[in-house]
Write a protein that holds these residues in place. Sequence first.
Motif, PDB file in Angstrom:
ATOM      1  N   ILE A 284      -9.014   4.421   1.637  1.00 16.06           N
ATOM      2  CA  ILE A 284      -8.068   5.508   1.373  1.00 16.06           C
ATOM      3  C   ILE A 284      -7.739   5.441  -0.109  1.00 16.06           C
ATOM      4  O   ILE A 284      -7.252   4.409  -0.583  1.00 16.06           O
ATOM      5  CB  ILE A 284      -6.784   5.377   2.201  1.00 16.06           C
ATOM      6  N   ARG A 285      -8.012   6.515  -0.844  1.00 14.98           N
ATOM      7  CA  ARG A 285      -7.701   6.567  -2.270  1.00 14.98           C
ATOM      8  C   ARG A 285      -6.488   7.466  -2.465  1.00 14.98           C
ATOM      9  O   ARG A 285      -6.487   8.634  -2.071  1.00 14.98           O
ATOM     10  CB  ARG A 285      -8.885   7.069  -3.079  1.00 14.98           C
ATOM     11  N   ALA A 286      -5.463   6.912  -3.081  1.00 17.78           N
ATOM     12  CA  ALA A 286      -4.204   7.636  -3.277  1.00 17.78           C
ATOM     13  C   ALA A 286      -3.880   7.679  -4.763  1.00 17.78           C
ATOM     14  O   ALA A 286      -3.872   6.634  -5.431  1.00 17.78           O
ATOM     15  CB  ALA A 286      -3.068   6.967  -2.506  1.00 17.78           C
ATOM     16  N   HIS A 287      -3.598   8.892  -5.283  1.00 17.44           N
ATOM     17  CA  HIS A 287      -3.156   9.109  -6.659  1.00 17.44           C
ATOM     18  C   HIS A 287      -1.705   9.577  -6.633  1.00 17.44           C
ATOM     19  O   HIS A 287      -1.398  10.620  -6.036  1.00 17.44           O
ATOM     20  CB  HIS A 287      -4.026  10.145  -7.366  1.00 17.44           C
TER      21      HIS A 287
ATOM     22  N   ALA B   3       0.835  -1.197   0.000  1.00 11.88           N
ATOM     23  CA  ALA B   3       0.000   0.000   0.000  1.00 11.88           C
ATOM     24  C   ALA B   3       0.875   1.254   0.000  1.00 11.88           C
ATOM     25  O   ALA B   3       1.886   1.318   0.702  1.00 11.88           O
ATOM     26  CB  ALA B   3      -0.929  -0.001   1.207  1.00 11.88           C
ATOM     27  N   PHE B   4       0.478   2.257  -0.808  1.00 13.44           N
ATOM     28  CA  PHE B   4       1.226   3.512  -0.877  1.00 13.44           C
ATOM     29  C   PHE B   4       1.080   4.331   0.396  1.00 13.44           C
ATOM     30  O   PHE B   4       2.004   5.053   0.775  1.00 13.44           O
ATOM     31  CB  PHE B   4       0.755   4.332  -2.078  1.00 13.44           C
ATOM     32  N   VAL B   5      -0.073   4.248   1.039  1.00 14.01           N
ATOM     33  CA  VAL B   5      -0.363   5.032   2.249  1.00 14.01           C
ATOM     34  C   VAL B   5      -0.872   4.067   3.302  1.00 14.01           C
ATOM     35  O   VAL B   5      -1.706   3.199   3.020  1.00 14.01           O
ATOM     36  CB  VAL B   5      -1.398   6.142   1.962  1.00 14.01           C
ATOM     37  N   LEU B   6      -0.369   4.222   4.536  1.00  9.45           N
ATOM     38  CA  LEU B   6      -0.747   3.341   5.634  1.00  9.45           C
ATOM     39  C   LEU B   6      -1.220   4.163   6.826  1.00  9.45           C
ATOM     40  O   LEU B   6      -0.674   5.238   7.099  1.00  9.45           O
ATOM     41  CB  LEU B   6       0.437   2.467   6.058  1.00  9.45           C
ATOM     42  N   PRO B   7      -2.230   3.676   7.567  1.00  6.41           N
ATOM     43  CA  PRO B   7      -2.613   4.342   8.825  1.00  6.41           C
ATOM     44  C   PRO B   7      -1.538   4.143   9.872  1.00  6.41           C
ATOM     45  O   PRO B   7      -0.623   3.322   9.734  1.00  6.41           O
ATOM     46  CB  PRO B   7      -3.930   3.646   9.207  1.00  6.41           C
ATOM     47  N   GLN B   8      -1.654   4.913  10.926  1.00  7.67           N
ATOM     48  CA  GLN B   8      -0.688   4.807  12.004  1.00  7.67           C
ATOM     49  C   GLN B   8      -0.882   3.492  12.758  1.00  7.67           C
ATOM     50  O   GLN B   8      -1.900   2.813  12.617  1.00  7.67           O
ATOM     51  CB  GLN B   8      -0.838   5.980  12.960  1.00  7.67           C
ATOM     52  N   SER B   9       0.123   3.151  13.559  1.00  7.90           N
ATOM     53  CA  SER B   9       0.045   1.935  14.352  1.00  7.90           C
ATOM     54  C   SER B   9      -1.107   2.040  15.344  1.00  7.90           C
ATOM     55  O   SER B   9      -1.258   3.037  16.052  1.00  7.90           O
ATOM     56  CB  SER B   9       1.365   1.717  15.106  1.00  7.90           C
ATOM     57  N   GLY B  10      -1.925   1.019  15.376  1.00  5.87           N
ATOM     58  CA  GLY B  10      -3.105   1.034  16.225  1.00  5.87           C
ATOM     59  C   GLY B  10      -4.342   1.544  15.537  1.00  5.87           C
ATOM     60  O   GLY B  10      -5.426   1.510  16.120  1.00  5.87           O
ATOM     61  N   GLY B  11      -4.224   2.051  14.290  1.00 10.06           N
ATOM     62  CA  GLY B  11      -5.367   2.538  13.544  1.00 10.06           C
ATOM     63  C   GLY B  11      -6.105   1.406  12.858  1.00 10.06           C
ATOM     64  O   GLY B  11      -5.882   0.214  13.119  1.00 10.06           O
ATOM     65  N   PRO B  12      -7.010   1.743  11.942  1.00 11.52           N
ATOM     66  CA  PRO B  12      -7.744   0.692  11.233  1.00 11.52           C
ATOM     67  C   PRO B  12      -6.816  -0.174  10.394  1.00 11.52           C
ATOM     68  O   PRO B  12      -5.852   0.308   9.799  1.00 11.52           O
ATOM     69  CB  PRO B  12      -8.733   1.486  10.359  1.00 11.52           C
ATOM     70  N   ALA B  13      -7.088  -1.447  10.347  1.00  8.04           N
ATOM     71  CA  ALA B  13      -6.251  -2.394   9.621  1.00  8.04           C
ATOM     72  C   ALA B  13      -6.536  -2.338   8.128  1.00  8.04           C
ATOM     73  O   ALA B  13      -7.658  -2.050   7.702  1.00  8.04           O
ATOM     74  CB  ALA B  13      -6.479  -3.808  10.143  1.00  8.04           C
ATOM     75  N   VAL B  14      -5.507  -2.614   7.327  1.00  6.10           N
ATOM     76  CA  VAL B  14      -5.639  -2.668   5.870  1.00  6.10           C
ATOM     77  C   VAL B  14      -6.011  -4.094   5.494  1.00  6.10           C
ATOM     78  O   VAL B  14      -5.281  -5.048   5.796  1.00  6.10           O
ATOM     79  CB  VAL B  14      -4.321  -2.243   5.184  1.00  6.10           C
ATOM     80  N   VAL B  15      -7.162  -4.256   4.819  1.00  2.00           N
ATOM     81  CA  VAL B  15      -7.650  -5.594   4.469  1.00  2.00           C
ATOM     82  C   VAL B  15      -7.491  -5.904   2.982  1.00  2.00           C
ATOM     83  O   VAL B  15      -7.636  -7.060   2.571  1.00  2.00           O
ATOM     84  CB  VAL B  15      -9.126  -5.750   4.877  1.00  2.00           C
ATOM     85  N   GLY B  16      -7.191  -4.905   2.162  1.00  5.74           N
ATOM     86  CA  GLY B  16      -7.030  -5.159   0.727  1.00  5.74           C
ATOM     87  C   GLY B  16      -6.590  -3.900   0.007  1.00  5.74           C
ATOM     88  O   GLY B  16      -6.815  -2.783   0.480  1.00  5.74           O
ATOM     89  N   VAL B  17      -5.962  -4.088  -1.176  1.00  8.32           N
ATOM     90  CA  VAL B  17      -5.479  -2.973  -1.992  1.00  8.32           C
ATOM     91  C   VAL B  17      -5.783  -3.285  -3.448  1.00  8.32           C
ATOM     92  O   VAL B  17      -5.429  -4.366  -3.949  1.00  8.32           O
ATOM     93  CB  VAL B  17      -3.958  -2.735  -1.803  1.00  8.32           C
ATOM     94  N   LEU B  18      -6.451  -2.362  -4.132  1.00  6.99           N
ATOM     95  CA  LEU B  18      -6.717  -2.441  -5.569  1.00  6.99           C
ATOM     96  C   LEU B  18      -5.885  -1.365  -6.268  1.00  6.99           C
ATOM     97  O   LEU B  18      -5.950  -0.191  -5.886  1.00  6.99           O
ATOM     98  CB  LEU B  18      -8.202  -2.247  -5.867  1.00  6.99           C
ATOM     99  N   GLU B  19      -5.152  -1.748  -7.292  1.00  2.93           N
ATOM    100  CA  GLU B  19      -4.227  -0.835  -7.980  1.00  2.93           C
ATOM    101  C   GLU B  19      -4.572  -0.757  -9.464  1.00  2.93           C
ATOM    102  O   GLU B  19      -4.874  -1.772 -10.095  1.00  2.93           O
ATOM    103  CB  GLU B  19      -2.786  -1.321  -7.800  1.00  2.93           C
ATOM    104  N   GLN B  20      -4.511   0.462  -9.988  1.00  2.00           N
ATOM    105  CA  GLN B  20      -4.747   0.709 -11.410  1.00  2.00           C
ATOM    106  C   GLN B  20      -3.703   1.691 -11.922  1.00  2.00           C
ATOM    107  O   GLN B  20      -3.444   2.720 -11.287  1.00  2.00           O
ATOM    108  CB  GLN B  20      -6.160   1.268 -11.642  1.00  2.00           C
ATOM    109  N   ARG B  21      -3.129   1.390 -13.065  1.00  2.00           N
ATOM    110  CA  ARG B  21      -2.062   2.199 -13.654  1.00  2.00           C
ATOM    111  C   ARG B  21      -2.606   3.064 -14.781  1.00  2.00           C
ATOM    112  O   ARG B  21      -3.466   2.626 -15.556  1.00  2.00           O
ATOM    113  CB  ARG B  21      -0.922   1.313 -14.155  1.00  2.00           C
ATOM    114  N   TYR B  22      -2.073   4.275 -14.855  1.00  2.00           N
ATOM    115  CA  TYR B  22      -2.439   5.246 -15.886  1.00  2.00           C
ATOM    116  C   TYR B  22      -1.181   5.676 -16.625  1.00  2.00           C
ATOM    117  O   TYR B  22      -0.059   5.303 -16.263  1.00  2.00           O
ATOM    118  CB  TYR B  22      -3.148   6.446 -15.259  1.00  2.00           C
TER     119      TYR B  22
END
Length: 366
Positions: free
Chosen positions: A109-112, A68-87
Amino acid sequence: MSHPPLTDVDRHRVTALERVLSGRASAPMPRMACRLLLALCLALAAGCASRGEIDRFSTIRDVSPREAFVLPQSGGPAVVGVLEQRYRNGVEQEIVLAGGGGVGAQNTIRAHFIGPVDRSTSGRTELSERSLARADIAGELRREFPGVAMRRSPLYVQNRYGPFGFATGRLGSTNCLYAWQRLSGTDHATLLLRPRGIINLRLRQCEAGATDAQLLATMYGLGVNAFLNHFSWMPYGDPPAPSATLGETGAPLYPEPLVAAADTIAPAAPAEDPAPRPPPPRRAARAVAATPPDALRPEPLPQPTGPAVPPPPGEAPAYPAPAPAASPPGPTGARSEGDGTQSAARPVVAPPMICSDGRLMGTEGC
């Protein structure tokens, strides 16, 4: 369909090839022609032996949460999946977080990441590089939270990467937050060497029973975990300038503030007396029979056996006369059963006295 006319060189090559194929070549084949023919044969063989790889029409792929390009802080919500698309000009990731509160969609979290990317692995469309407008935010709020009245906050807030905006709304007991942030480099450099790079962040989070401060903690704790490997990638702008007092006279710098030790170390709070424990339940005392005090006395030593030897005349006997054996005392006022009289004492018999010559002592002596 007409073909262009053949040149003399082409005619010579065709004639030589026909002679070779028909076996009527009068002269050996030139070395260059042999190499061309061998290369043609190898290319045909390689084309027949190669196998094509299966590709997908969709440009969206599932990647590991560790990428993942962006992560929450330790103790925050857990990351359960990442979908990636290239432009053509960047990469987009939709990072799915745990929770959701049951409002519309899931927490994401949407990151460009917009910048110089590899064109061989990029897509065909492009991401928008223009700045955000109020109309864009209003459209995103209606699309992300249908049926929820979202209100944009007029407060100025910022995290470690700079200022960001947010809107909040509530549906029943579920509180929702939508935050947006844009990181872009400076534009005052030259056209060719100017820093490039844009990072657009969107946070959608809904939690039942959560407050605005608890939801904003996720935005404050976000950390960018990736970059584009290019010399012009700089979406964070110029680094901040040092303090104006650095290197000036009259402005000492200390590793720690010079304050009294009593001010830095708080006195220990007096230990509170713990609440008295309730007394343990008393156990029922076992019935113990009363032991008479005489039973605790040591038993007397056994008396010597055999005839007693009297001492010489005029001397005291070596062993005193044994004391009469006392009967064990009974309770005060104890009487014998029957006639009610007190029990009689046991008679005591004195041992005989023996003279020095071995005779028994009479009443008149030896």
